[in-house]
Design an enzyme around this catalytic site. Structure first.
Site, PDB file in Angstrom:
ATOM      1  N   HIS A  11       0.824  -1.212   0.000  1.00 55.27           N
ATOM      2  CA  HIS A  11       0.000   0.000   0.000  1.00 55.27           C
ATOM      3  C   HIS A  11       0.858   1.262   0.000  1.00 55.27           C
ATOM      4  O   HIS A  11       2.050   1.249   0.345  1.00 55.27           O
ATOM      5  CB  HIS A  11      -0.919   0.007   1.224  1.00 55.27           C
ATOM      6  CG  HIS A  11      -0.176   0.023   2.531  1.00 55.27           C
ATOM      7  ND1 HIS A  11       0.380   1.170   3.069  1.00 55.27           N
ATOM      8  CD2 HIS A  11       0.123  -0.966   3.401  1.00 55.27           C
ATOM      9  CE1 HIS A  11       0.976   0.885   4.207  1.00 55.27           C
ATOM     10  NE2 HIS A  11       0.846  -0.411   4.433  1.00 55.27           N
ATOM     11  N   GLU A  84      -2.530  -7.138   7.465  1.00 55.56           N
ATOM     12  CA  GLU A  84      -1.188  -7.104   8.048  1.00 55.56           C
ATOM     13  C   GLU A  84      -1.109  -7.980   9.289  1.00 55.56           C
ATOM     14  O   GLU A  84      -2.112  -8.311   9.917  1.00 55.56           O
ATOM     15  CB  GLU A  84      -0.817  -5.650   8.401  1.00 55.56           C
ATOM     16  CG  GLU A  84       0.539  -5.447   9.042  1.00 55.56           C
ATOM     17  CD  GLU A  84       1.714  -5.888   8.186  1.00 55.56           C
ATOM     18  OE1 GLU A  84       1.897  -7.114   8.003  1.00 55.56           O
ATOM     19  OE2 GLU A  84       2.482  -5.012   7.732  1.00 55.56           O
TER      20      GLU A  84
END
Length: 213
Positions: A11, A84
């Site tokens: 990201h 994550e």
């Protein structure tokens, strides 16, 4: 055996990334630069024949994935297992702050950096992270045999996938550096028959955006 090409996209930048904090499951938004990087990623990947775009459900990954998907007239499909690693009580802290927090945390951190089965307090180990990420990749490659897909995820999941693809020990995750908004490419049949084509490419961002320069 069919092979699926995985474009693994980290990201775009968040404010916490600038300070090298353990963000983990925190739902931090992209910074202004992060949104610019998402647009640069979309432009770079516009020439790739993408069959599907998947992202973790966290805001920073979803907002990075949306412009990429839009360039291919696709909708972002959120997959929870691309999220994550959970850093537990260390989330929001820098490495130095964890060490300063207490002798127990300092010892646990050093053990965590050398043993993939150890998790941060209240968090998730790299061993568990690799198991869940590889499992979802195996599922997605069966859905998209001989196609190219984009997975917009985080530094932890991408590192453990690269480790699996290379057949390297999980301790290798501490020897891989991934900048925000970079691209890695893996041709995946299964974890035993994968080829890493590209790692941490930031050609679309420019050399001046590489944090290690």
């Amino acid at each position: 055996m069919p092979t699926t090409r995985l474009f693994l996209v980290r990201h775009g930048e968040t404010m916490a990334n600038r300070e090298y904090r353990y963000i983990g499951t925190s739902n931090d938004p992209l910074s202004t630069l992060g949104h610019t990087q998402a647009a640069q990623l979309a432009e770079a990947l516009s020439i790739v024949p993408v069959a599907a775009v998947y992202s973790s459900p966290l805001q920073r990954t979803h907002d990075t994935a949306v412009p990429i998907a839009a360039r291919h007239n696709l909708v972002v499909q959120q997959v929870d297992d691309l999220r994550e690693c959970d850093f537990g009580t260390w989330e929001g802290l820098r490495r130095a702050e964890v060490i300063e927090r207490s002798p127990v945390d300092a010892q646990r951190l050093r053990e965590w950096e050398h043993n993939a089965s150890i998790a941060p307090p209240g968090g998730e180990s790299f061993e568990a992270l690799q198991q869940r990420v590889c499992a979802v990749v195996e599922r997605l490659v069966h859905v998209h045999p001989d196609h190219t897909i984009v997975l917009v995820s985080h530094v932890g999941p991408i590192k453990v996938l690269l480790s699996a693809a290379l057949g390297a020990p999980l301790s290798s995750v501490f020897r891989i550096f991934l900048d925000p908004a970079t691209i890695s490419v893996v041709d995946w049949r299964d974890s035993a028959h994968a080829i890493v084509r590209l790692t941490n490419s930031h050609a679309h961002l420019g050399w001046d955006q590489a944090r290690w320069m």
